[in-house]
Scaffold this active site. Sequence first.
Site: not given
Ligand code: PMV
Length: 310
Positions: A105-106, A149
């Site tokens: 979402s961010s 992301d």
């Molecule tokens: O929790 P989310 O949607 O921000 O996913 C983070 C994914 C990680 O691999 C845990 C962190 C990253 O920056 O890749």
Amino acid sequence: MDRTQKMSGRACGKLILFGEHAVVHGYPAVVAGLPRGATAAVAAASEHQLTLVNGRNGERIARARPTEDTQLGKSFAAILSKFQMALPINVNVTIDIPVGAGLGSSAAMATAAARAVATFAGMTDNLAVIESAVHESEAIFHGSPSGIDAAAALGGGAFKFQREGEGSSIEAIWVDPVRIVICEAGPPADTKEMVKKVTDFYHSRQNAVGSVFALIAELADEAAPALAEGDWQRVGDLMNINHGALVALGVSTPALDSACHIARQAGAYGAKLTGSGGGGCVFALTDDRTDDVLAAWKDMGYSGFEITIP
Ligand code: PMV
């Protein structure tokens, strides 16, 4: 600039199919953009202001000014700093996915906002500036993000992603549309905290945790062709193993494990947590078994929703 002019931008959320956490340490991951995410609208105003609205119930999630010492305030300041704004603006971002639940979402918020602000500032074509605004915003929310992301929010589709020094490599995967169900099984989790937890674990148990990362990398490597071939049973098996690896890294919870078990028992090809864990979402690959899994989750008090990827 016309004060009544309104500009908009969109971005998608993401589902990490394979490889979260290991991706932070340079291993490959597989991700798919979600068909929903965030939409931003920008209009001239008397002062700079950013408002986040939950698109699922219309409620306001947060509001910030760029001078505020909050993550959202700093993110807004970082986005604004990339564009030459002749007037103060009001940015309204509607978010159509659960927030803080591992669905990106961010990054979707920052991408939609940066695109709308870029259009308002007449800088739509400057993709590098939009990308750098999103990366800066993600660093404010997540510390040292892998960039997965942001890549999904900016590009959508399904792809294999690997961090390479300061940059990344991206390899598109052509996936036939397939039905997936997502369940918000845990409370919102703090990605920064979960990434630190796994990184500390890696530093204290380098061989063992390194082996788990290597296993996750093998799963991502095997999943990419399996997804392209539409071999859902193979993809599902790999997802189940990836969930086990995330349990070994200490980022699952009883609620996330239970939602995975229920989905598998109801016939899902596979199920795993997605994102940083510690709460947040589980997803199951269901295709023609979608209704059975949603019904089983409902019986056990979990609510899920269906999407089609890519
Ligand atoms: O929790 P989310 O949607 O921000 O996913 C983070 C994914 C990680 O691999 C845990 C962190 C990253 O920056 O890749």
